[in-house]
Design an enzyme around this catalytic site. Structure first.
Site, PDB file in Angstrom:
ATOM      1  N   HIS A  51     -48.749  15.613   5.130  1.00  0.00           N
ATOM      2  CA  HIS A  51     -49.258  15.164   6.421  1.00  0.00           C
ATOM      3  C   HIS A  51     -49.738  16.422   7.135  1.00  0.00           C
ATOM      4  CE1 HIS A  51     -46.457  11.628   5.754  1.00  0.00           C
ATOM      5  NE2 HIS A  51     -47.646  11.105   5.864  1.00  0.00           N
ATOM      6  N   ASP A  54     -46.906  18.321   8.323  1.00  0.00           N
ATOM      7  CA  ASP A  54     -46.080  18.954   7.282  1.00  0.00           C
ATOM      8  C   ASP A  54     -46.665  20.346   7.015  1.00  0.00           C
ATOM      9  OD1 ASP A  54     -44.488  16.640   6.752  1.00  0.00           O
ATOM     10  OD2 ASP A  54     -46.050  15.850   5.426  1.00  0.00           O
ATOM     11  N   GLU A 176     -55.374   4.172   2.452  1.00  0.00           N
ATOM     12  CA  GLU A 176     -54.140   3.613   1.857  1.00  0.00           C
ATOM     13  C   GLU A 176     -53.800   2.318   2.594  1.00  0.00           C
ATOM     14  OE1 GLU A 176     -50.724   6.244   1.983  1.00  0.00           O
ATOM     15  OE2 GLU A 176     -49.409   4.728   1.131  1.00  0.00           O
ATOM     16  N   GLU A 212     -50.693   2.016  -3.101  1.00  0.00           N
ATOM     17  CA  GLU A 212     -49.237   2.156  -3.176  1.00  0.00           C
ATOM     18  C   GLU A 212     -48.689   0.833  -3.714  1.00  0.00           C
ATOM     19  OE1 GLU A 212     -46.842   4.150  -0.233  1.00  0.00           O
ATOM     20  OE2 GLU A 212     -45.288   2.614  -0.411  1.00  0.00           O
ATOM     21  N   HIS A 215     -47.002  -1.468  -1.186  1.00  0.00           N
ATOM     22  CA  HIS A 215     -47.916  -2.061  -0.207  1.00  0.00           C
ATOM     23  C   HIS A 215     -48.653  -3.249  -0.817  1.00  0.00           C
ATOM     24  CE1 HIS A 215     -48.230   2.039   2.129  1.00  0.00           C
ATOM     25  NE2 HIS A 215     -46.996   1.607   2.010  1.00  0.00           N
ATOM     26  N   ASP A 250     -40.771  -2.122   3.986  1.00  0.00           N
ATOM     27  CA  ASP A 250     -41.300  -1.255   2.930  1.00  0.00           C
ATOM     28  C   ASP A 250     -40.143  -0.440   2.349  1.00  0.00           C
ATOM     29  OD1 ASP A 250     -42.830   0.416   1.373  1.00  0.00           O
ATOM     30  OD2 ASP A 250     -43.840   1.401   3.053  1.00  0.00           O
ATOM     31  N   ASP A 252     -39.956   1.486  -0.713  1.00  0.00           N
ATOM     32  CA  ASP A 252     -40.195   2.763  -1.422  1.00  0.00           C
ATOM     33  C   ASP A 252     -39.129   3.027  -2.476  1.00  0.00           C
ATOM     34  OD1 ASP A 252     -42.514   3.250   0.087  1.00  0.00           O
ATOM     35  OD2 ASP A 252     -41.427   4.363   1.623  1.00  0.00           O
ATOM     36  N   ASP A 285     -44.273   7.830  -4.014  1.00  0.00           N
ATOM     37  CA  ASP A 285     -43.886   7.709  -2.600  1.00  0.00           C
ATOM     38  C   ASP A 285     -42.562   6.938  -2.586  1.00  0.00           C
ATOM     39  OD1 ASP A 285     -43.807   7.883   0.093  1.00  0.00           O
ATOM     40  OD2 ASP A 285     -45.688   6.832   0.486  1.00  0.00           O
TER      41      ASP A 285
HETATM   42  C1  XUL Z   1     -46.275   4.511   4.673  1.00  0.00           C
HETATM   43  C2  XUL Z   1     -46.699   5.404   3.625  1.00  0.00           C
HETATM   44  C3  XUL Z   1     -47.023   6.795   4.020  1.00  0.00           C
HETATM   45  C4  XUL Z   1     -48.301   7.288   3.477  1.00  0.00           C
HETATM   46  C5  XUL Z   1     -48.685   8.675   3.874  1.00  0.00           C
HETATM   47  O1  XUL Z   1     -45.835   3.300   4.236  1.00  0.00           O
HETATM   48  O2  XUL Z   1     -46.737   5.025   2.472  1.00  0.00           O
HETATM   49  O3  XUL Z   1     -45.989   7.636   3.602  1.00  0.00           O
HETATM   50  O4  XUL Z   1     -48.236   7.271   2.090  1.00  0.00           O
HETATM   51  O5  XUL Z   1     -49.006   8.793   5.179  1.00  0.00           O
HETATM   52 MN    MN Z   2     -47.618   5.811   0.626  1.00  0.00          MN
END
Ligand code: XUL
Ligand code: MN
Length: 346
Positions: A51, A54, A176, A212, A215, A250, A252, A285
């Protein structure tokens, strides 16, 4: 087909997270950037995602000149470690200026802030030598539909993307999509939406996407089909592999931990499209479970890569000839069992 060792792996500093959730505090001590970089290297990953803050902490309090200076210092450190930056993404969901969204905020000053911050992110990307700006459009949507005009929001998004594309002739925007969270409904929920809006911009060739897995699942879609769709347009420029158990927040989760068959299908889709051949990275992620102890801080990342590589073997050893014969015979029942037996192994 990409060679197995052609895959290069990546994660972001936020993937070494401390376990805080809306109901409880962190369960692991925070680690600084140096520690995270050292772990990334130690475990044989090739790149880091960033980011903007970051890369340059407290970015909003810094001048353009200071931002460039700090980005250059970071680039030197990454070079010293032999690690590359995979992408830069403006964090447009934290500041008081993005409460009502960023590019689609109803407040013109806030929209200006979001675009300016995105342009600074492009400057950082240039310095870190990546041409990918990832746009997770976190707050571009609404809590109640009457709060914004969705037609106008499309125009505002295109306007913002156009300013980014003009700022730098080499930058590529990788959208994304995510259908919900933090918003009730997001304006760009799927890869189809991302690729469609690309065509309204001044340079559609430079607007692509990032898939992702979680997602796509949250959107009720098959992540493997999303991969094939994006890659048929030559637009899959980055990838966040992970897993998700149903339609909830979400999660992850580690890649393949919930639906191994879907993970296999995602790897098959990547293989048949040659993902990685143009230098794309496989990013995870994923987050540690809240219960994870500090001594196991990296396991979710290492395990995700292990599963990925095992599934590359599974994809390559799948008997395509036999599968084709079953397809010709419309014997999908046998094909179904063949996939299961293959995944279960001997
Ligand atoms: C949010 C997500 C973020 C993006 C990067 O759900 O996946 O971490 O990947 O901004
Ligand atoms: Mn992501």
């Amino acid at each position: 087909m990409a060679k197995k060792d052609q895959y290069r792996f990546c994660f972001g500093p936020w993937n070494i997270s401390e376990g805080g959730d809306p109901y409880g505090p962190p369960t692991r001590p925070p680690q600084n950037f140096d520690w995270k970089l050292a772990q990334l290297k130690k475990h044989g990953f090739h790149a880091m995602m960033f980011h903007d803050d970051d890369a340059v902490p407290d970015i909003d309090s810094k001048s353009e000149q200071q931002i460039r200076k700090e980005a250059k210092e970071l680039k030197k450190r990454l070079d010293g470690e032999g690690i590359v930056a995979e992408m830069v993404a403006p964090r447009l969901w934290f500041s008081p200026m993005t409460i009502d969204g960023a590019y689609t905020s109803n407040d013109a000053k806030c929209r200006r802030y979001a675009i300016d911050r995105s342009l600074r992110s492009i400057d950082i990307a240039n310095i870190l030598d990546t041409d990918i700006l990832v746009l997770w459009l976190a707050r571009e949507g609404t809590y109640i539909r009457e709060a914004k005009n969705a037609r106008r929001s499309v125009d505002l998004l295109v306007e913002a993307f156009d300013q980014m594309l003009s700022h730098d002739k080499g930058i590529r925007l990788s959208i994304e999509p995510k259908p919900n969270e933090p918003m009730d409904h997001a304006y760009i929920p799927t890869i189809g939406h991302a690729l469609a809006i690309a065509h309204k911009t001044r340079d559609p060739k430079r607007v692509g996407c990032l898939i992702e897995s979680a997602h796509a699942i949250l959107a009720g879609l098959d992540p493997a089909d999303e991969i094939d769709f994006a890659m048929s347009f030559g637009k899959l420029w980055s990838l966040h592999l992970n897993d998700q158990n149903g339609l909830k927040y979400d999660q992850d989760r580690p890649f393949g931990n919930t639906n191994l068959r879907s993970a296999f299908d995602q790897v098959r889709a990547l293989e048949r499209n040659g993902y990685g051949k143009n230098g794309e990275f496989v990013c995870f992620d994923v987050h540690p479970f809240r219960t994870t102890k500090p001594e196991h801080f990296m396991d979710h990342l290492v395990n995700s890569r292990k599963t990925f590589l095992r599934l590359v073997d599974k994809a390559r050893s799948f008997d395509e000839k036999k599968a084709q014969a079953l397809i010709q015979d419309r014997n999908y029942q046998a094909l179904d069992q063949m996939v299961i037996e293959h995944l279960l192994g001997k």
